[in-house]
Scaffold this motif. Structure first.
Motif, short mmCIF file in Angstrom:
data_model
loop_
_atom_site.label_atom_id
_atom_site.label_comp_id
_atom_site.label_asym_id
_atom_site.label_seq_id
_atom_site.Cartn_x
_atom_site.Cartn_y
_atom_site.Cartn_z
N LYS B 228 0.84 -1.21 0.00
CA LYS B 228 0.00 0.00 0.00
C LYS B 228 0.87 1.25 0.00
CE LYS B 228 -3.11 0.45 3.19
NZ LYS B 228 -3.71 0.22 4.52
N PRO B 229 0.45 2.27 -0.70
CA PRO B 229 1.19 3.53 -0.63
C PRO B 229 1.02 4.17 0.74
CG PRO B 229 -0.82 3.82 -1.87
CD PRO B 229 -0.72 2.36 -1.56
N GLU B 230 1.92 5.08 1.08
CA GLU B 230 1.80 5.75 2.38
C GLU B 230 0.52 6.57 2.48
OE1 GLU B 230 5.66 7.22 4.46
OE2 GLU B 230 6.03 7.25 2.31
N GLY B 231 0.15 7.14 1.38
CA GLY B 231 -1.08 7.94 1.36
C GLY B 231 -1.51 8.20 -0.07
N ALA B 232 -2.71 8.76 -0.24
CA ALA B 232 -3.20 9.11 -1.58
C ALA B 232 -4.17 10.28 -1.41
CB ALA B 232 -3.89 7.93 -2.22
N ARG B 233 -4.01 11.27 -2.26
CA ARG B 233 -4.92 12.43 -2.19
C ARG B 233 -5.18 12.96 -3.60
NH1 ARG B 233 -2.35 16.83 0.31
NH2 ARG B 233 -0.44 15.65 0.65
N PRO B 234 -6.40 13.43 -3.84
CA PRO B 234 -6.71 14.01 -5.15
C PRO B 234 -6.69 15.54 -5.13
CG PRO B 234 -8.74 13.51 -4.01
CD PRO B 234 -7.62 13.23 -3.03
N LEU B 235 -6.61 16.10 -6.31
CA LEU B 235 -6.93 17.52 -6.47
C LEU B 235 -7.99 17.63 -7.56
CD1 LEU B 235 -5.63 18.92 -9.21
CD2 LEU B 235 -3.55 18.85 -7.90
N LEU B 236 -8.72 18.71 -7.49
CA LEU B 236 -9.85 18.92 -8.39
C LEU B 236 -9.55 20.14 -9.25
CD1 LEU B 236 -12.85 17.73 -8.46
CD2 LEU B 236 -13.47 19.71 -7.10
N LEU B 237 -9.74 20.00 -10.55
CA LEU B 237 -9.54 21.14 -11.43
C LEU B 237 -10.77 21.31 -12.31
CD1 LEU B 237 -5.87 20.47 -12.67
CD2 LEU B 237 -6.59 22.17 -10.98
N GLY B 238 -11.26 22.55 -12.41
CA GLY B 238 -12.40 22.81 -13.29
C GLY B 238 -11.98 23.68 -14.47
N PHE B 239 -12.51 23.38 -15.65
CA PHE B 239 -12.12 24.10 -16.87
C PHE B 239 -13.35 24.62 -17.60
CE2 PHE B 239 -8.81 21.08 -15.93
CZ PHE B 239 -7.63 21.78 -16.18
N GLU B 240 -13.10 25.64 -18.42
CA GLU B 240 -14.21 26.24 -19.17
C GLU B 240 -14.55 25.46 -20.43
OE1 GLU B 240 -12.67 30.19 -19.57
OE2 GLU B 240 -14.04 30.97 -18.05
N SER B 241 -13.68 24.52 -20.80
CA SER B 241 -13.98 23.73 -22.00
C SER B 241 -13.41 22.32 -21.88
CB SER B 241 -13.39 24.40 -23.26
OG SER B 241 -11.99 24.25 -23.25
N HIS B 242 -14.00 21.41 -22.66
CA HIS B 242 -13.48 20.03 -22.72
C HIS B 242 -12.06 20.02 -23.24
CE1 HIS B 242 -17.91 18.78 -23.55
NE2 HIS B 242 -17.67 18.88 -22.26
N GLU B 243 -11.83 20.88 -24.25
CA GLU B 243 -10.52 20.90 -24.88
C GLU B 243 -9.44 21.22 -23.86
OE1 GLU B 243 -13.16 22.38 -26.00
OE2 GLU B 243 -13.41 22.06 -28.15
N GLN B 244 -9.71 22.23 -23.03
CA GLN B 244 -8.69 22.61 -22.03
C GLN B 244 -8.43 21.45 -21.06
OE1 GLN B 244 -10.82 26.10 -20.75
NE2 GLN B 244 -9.18 27.46 -21.47
N ALA B 322 -6.99 18.48 -1.97
CA ALA B 322 -7.37 17.78 -0.74
C ALA B 322 -6.15 17.71 0.16
CB ALA B 322 -7.86 16.38 -1.07
N ASN B 323 -6.25 18.32 1.31
CA ASN B 323 -5.12 18.29 2.25
C ASN B 323 -5.30 17.24 3.35
OD1 ASN B 323 -3.36 20.36 1.22
ND2 ASN B 323 -5.01 21.80 1.73
N THR B 324 -6.51 16.77 3.50
CA THR B 324 -6.78 15.77 4.54
C THR B 324 -7.56 14.61 3.92
OG1 THR B 324 -8.93 16.73 5.06
CG2 THR B 324 -7.02 17.62 6.26
N ASP B 325 -7.66 13.53 4.68
CA ASP B 325 -8.44 12.38 4.20
C ASP B 325 -9.90 12.77 3.97
OD1 ASP B 325 -6.25 10.81 4.29
OD2 ASP B 325 -6.78 9.76 6.15
N GLU B 326 -10.42 13.62 4.85
CA GLU B 326 -11.83 14.02 4.72
C GLU B 326 -12.03 14.81 3.42
OE1 GLU B 326 -9.99 14.48 7.57
OE2 GLU B 326 -10.91 12.69 8.46
N GLU B 327 -11.10 15.70 3.15
CA GLU B 327 -11.22 16.48 1.91
C GLU B 327 -11.08 15.59 0.69
OE1 GLU B 327 -9.46 20.58 3.94
OE2 GLU B 327 -8.34 19.62 2.34
#
Lengths: 406, 490
Positions: B228-244, B322-327
């Motif tokens: 297992k990895p030590e940890g895993a966290r995502p980030l979220l990015l929103g864009f104005e277009s599919h292309e971007q 996400a800085n925490t597991d909850e986030e």
């Protein structure tokens, strides 16, 4: 020596296969011939080289995918990938030192046909795992394809992966498509010197079980270690246990320190930075440790849990040297002074442990014929013959290369 | 003619009652389901639009049970349809009316955990998540993570070569199976591979994984465990277009970063997920990416910084780390409830095409056009790292002929995927749903080569017989093969 057939396009290849089928002759399928020494050889087969099927047909760095005709030199593909910071992650083996052939040869088709993966297979999978598409012509002269150019594809039966390790006996691959990975930005290796085998294997197991993504875990006995340490700073006349990490420099510092703490009870760990680390693993990939033309060479895939016990039994019965890759799951055994190259003992012991042994090179003492590939049980042999007859009913393609009658 | 109609045309040949008698001689009474209500539980899988009542359902508890059933099937030439938890989205476990359904859910024991070999031996009915749960405390996990992993079985995973969001890094089932025990159509027990890497000889494992139960019934599997990895966290990015968004994914991979997962959602999917899960997704963007990295805290932070630097070229209008597991859980919450969220709005057909990433923008526009021409709404959810699209086509199941129309619309989308260089299924399999679409991707010769493999393992074509291959082609093939004098194959 028969004249070599050298098809340029699919039509030529198809005609040559159909011609052989009509005449009742058979073909030896080759790339550059770098692995011709491995497996069974028949002078009856007409050699056919795929070397003129040479072209990268698609490369999409942002999709981690490359396609190439089967005869494309591996070095050409690697050159192309290097420009984009990508690589073939399975660290394919280079037999040029062992067989005293020209270094830098070998085609991408033969790489997959033989599926010889190196030390990084432990973490990143085998060549087979990265083969996502194949085009080929079977022994009936039929062109077919399987898989494609996208890495996720579960439509139909996976004939692409079936071609891996089939040694050209089912079909001649004309084009392959490969999943790539980014080249790790840097690497380091931790060395432990002079460990007993069982202790070394425990150290490797401990390292692999960490979250630090160990990408190489080998133990070389004293004799095998010496040639691999050429050019490496910390050279000692002892067995070497090596653990490779690949990541950003900052991560390597963190991860190697963690492993050092964890393994401190096993002895002093020496940190080997680039370029020595790269050199060591290149020597491993080139099998520098086996390049003694007198010895017979065995490559054994087995259960890591049973590896040490198996090796000990083998060494009791056969004059041999054993080293370990894949954290203990791959044994490289060199034997000498035995007429059957240790075949009967090695194969019996490995069969009990689970796994298989391939004779890579017979050495100088060979006087008895030995099947290079591990004998199959009757049920598997029946299926193997059945599969061969489905793809190549007339036995045109590399007949007998793997097994008698296949 | 639709799949359902074709199924109705299947012959309901008179099945000898002696099949039941023979089954009752090798199985306990509670292992045989014969009553109407019991059989109805097995008349469909997660492709609920199609239902066919099986002839009988058996619940084996061992490999020997399966072998005994297979021998009876062979004796009477009665088809067998293997079934795990019935979560197949492609109709892989839907029976034919004359079939013995072999349900493996009672074979749910973890037989051996071998951490030295980094492997576990499990019975085929063990759920995907149960394997990871069993080794979690030892710091290991089983990598392939289909969305249904809480309930789907390893048998079904092997049949369909299942994947999931994290397969970008760890591969699909075929990369994580070391060995299988299998019962053949004739009731023989075979083993391929084991707790070691790269089995000898031809790679039969590569054939069995993804064969949709057509080559044998897998009863046990040796699976690869990973640290297992030590940890895993995502980030979220929103864009104005599919292309971007698409270009951002390409740039991240092209620059040498390989996250463990990259998920893509379009505006309708974002809206539905947000209304359902309240994950805090932005509603003013056209496309959202969820990008997850693994490692120690500092390693993940460093990866986030690199990705944000690359992403800045594509003007993301929304960024959330996400800085925490909850986030982290909050970011994943919306994505993981996506299918349920869309399901609240309408019935939908979930497609499973794969495309080269470079064609993303073109394909999404075309999907919108195709769905619009049928007057269907569509939401796109996408494993962006590996190009695995999931257009969810919304339709009204109560309207006559609507399912046939949505099937047609879906087929056009899959054809588009193939035209773009992709394929008709990335993780769900072919099953009943897409067998007639196989000709979009494969030539007749390609399929004949596959069917020869089927014939080798299953000469009487009794294992999950109406799946994977187009019916007409399969029938022609079988007729031609049986008319051959075996001259070529001897």
């Amino acid at each position: 020596m028969q004249d070599m057939l050298t098809p340029l396009v699919n039509r030529d290849l198809k005609d040559m296969i159909l011609d052989a089928k009509d005449k009742g002759t058979s073909l030896e399928i080759l790339g550059h011939g770098t692995k011709r020494m491995i497996g069974r050889y028949s002078e009856k087969n007409v050699p056919l080289t795929m070397r003129r099927f040479s072209e990268v047909t698609l490369y999409e760095p942002s999709e981690l995918v490359i396609s190439a005709r089967a005869g494309t030199p591996i070095v050409e593909i690697e050159r192309e990938l290097k420009g984009y910071g990508q690589h073939l992650p399975f660290e394919h083996l280079d037999f040029s030192k062992l067989f005293e052939t020209e270094p830098g040869y070998g085609t991408i088709g033969s790489l997959f046909a033989t599926n010889f993966s190196g030390s990084r297979r432990l973490l990143k999978g085998s060549a087979r795992d990265h083969l996502i598409g194949v085009k080929g012509i079977n022994g009936r002269g039929e062109s077919f394809s399987s898989g494609g150019r996208v890495m996720k594809n579960v439509a139909g039966y996976d004939l692409a992966k079936l071609m891996a390790n089939s040694w050209g006996t089912l079909a001649v691959m004309t084009e392959v498509t490969i999943k790539l990975l980014p080249t790790p930005p840097s690497e380091c290796t931790l060395f432990l010197y002079g460990l007993e085998e069982d202790i070394a294997l425990e150290a490797l197991r401990t390292a692999i079980a960490t979250p630090y993504e160990v990408s190489g875990a080998v133990h070389l006995n004293k004799t095998h270690a010496f040639p691999c340490l050429e050019g490496v700073t910390y050279v000692q006349d002892k067995a070497v246990t090596a653990i490779r990490l690949e990541n950003t420099p900052k991560s390597l510092a963190y991860r190697s320190e963690k492993i050092r703490e964890l393994l401190s009870a096993f002895g002093e760990l020496f940190y080997i930075d680039e370029p020595e680390s790269k050199l060591f693993w290149q020597n491993m990939r080139q099998l520098a440790f086996l390049a003694n033309r007198d010895d017979a060479i065995w490559r054994v895939s087995t259960s890591p849990q049973r590896a040490f016990q198996s090796a000990r039994q083998i060494k009791k019965l056969v004059d041999s040297q054993v080293s370990y890759d894949w954290g203990g799951g791959l044994l490289w055994i060199s034997t000498r002074g035995v007429a059957d190259m240790g075949s009967s003992d090695i194969r019996r012991i490995i069969a009990q442990a689970g796994g298989h042994a391939t004779l890579i090179y017979p050495g100088v003492d060979a006087t008895q014929p030995v099947s290079p590939f591990h004998p199959l049980d009757p049920a598997h042999m029946q299926l193997t013959k059945g599969l061969k007859s489905m793809f190549d009913p007339a036995g045109v393609l590399n007949p007998g290369r793997m097994y008698d009658g296949v | 003619m639709g799949i359902f109609s074709k199924l109705q045309e299947k012959i309901k040949s008179a099945i000898p009652r002696s099949v039941i008698r023979d089954l009752s001689e090798v199985l306990k009474p509670d292992q045989i389901v014969l009553d109407q209500a019991g059989l109805q539980a097995f008349e469909t899988d997660a492709l609920t639009a199609i239902q066919v009542l099986p002839f009988v359902v058996v619940m084996p508890e061992s490999t020997a049970d399966v072998a005994a059933v297979a021998k009876i099937s062979h004796k009477y030439d009665v088809p067998m349809v293997p079934r795990g938890a019935g979560t197949s989205l492609a109709g892989g476990a839907i029976p034919t009316s004359n079939a013995i359904v072999v349900c493996l859910s009672r074979m749910n024991k973890i037989l051996d955990i071998d951490l030295v070999n980094r492997s576990a031996k499990v019975q085929a009915g063990v759920t995907n998540l149960a394997i990871s749960a069993a080794v979690d405390r030892d710091g290991f996990f089983y990598a392939p993570d289909p969305s249904s992993q809480l309930s789907c079985t390893i048998a079904g995973n092997i049949a369909m070569n299942s994947g999931g969001a994290h397969c970008l890094k760890y591969g699909v089932t075929t990369h994580n199976i070391l060995g299988v025990k299998l019962v053949t159509a004739e009731g023989e027990i075979l083993e391929f591979g084991g707790p070691f890497l790269d089995p000898a000889g031809y790679d039969f494992l590569s054939l069995i994984v993804g064969s949709e139960g057509g080559l044998g019934i897998v009863t046990e599997a040796t699976v690869m465990l990973r640290a297992k990895p030590e940890g895993a966290r995502p980030l979220l990015l929103g864009f104005e277009s599919h292309e971007q968004a698409g270009d951002c994914v390409a740039a991240i991979i092209g620059k040498g970063y390989l996250p463990v997962a990259i998920e893509f959602m379009d505006k309708p999917a974002i809206k539905a997920c947000e209304e359902h899960a309240r994950a805090g997704y932005p509603l003013d963007v056209e496309a959202l990416l969820i990008i997850e990295f693994e490692g120690a805290t500092e390693e993940i932070d460093a990866s986030f910084q690199q990705v944000l630097r690359i992403a800045s070229q594509f003007n993301p209008v929304h960024k959330r780390i996400a800085n925490t597991d909850e986030e982290a859980q909050a970011i994943w919450l919306g994505r993981k409830s996506a299918f349920g969220a869309i399901g609240r709005i309408s019935e939908y057909l979930c497609m499973d095409g794969v495309i080269p990433l470079s064609k993303l923008s073109h394909v999404l526009s075309k999907i919108a056009e195709i769905c619009s021409s049928y007057k269907f709404q569509v939401s796109n959810i996408f494993h962006a790292g590996d190009g695995n699209l999931h257009p969810l086509i919304l339709y009204d199941a109560n309207r006559t002929g609507e399912f046939q129309r949505v099937e047609k619309c879906g087929a056009e989308i899959l054809e588009l995927c193939v035209m773009a260089g992709g394929c008709i299924t990335g993780e769900h399999g072919v099953g009943l749903e897409k067998r007639d679409l196989m000709t979009l991707q494969f030539s007749e010769t390609d399929l004949i080569n596959q069917m020869r493999v089927k014939l080798l393992f299953d000469p009487n074509w009794v294992l999950n017989p109406d799946k994977v291959f187009p019916l007409e082609l399969a029938e022609t093939f079988r007729r031609d093969e049986s008319s051959l004098s075996d001259g070529e194959s001897t």
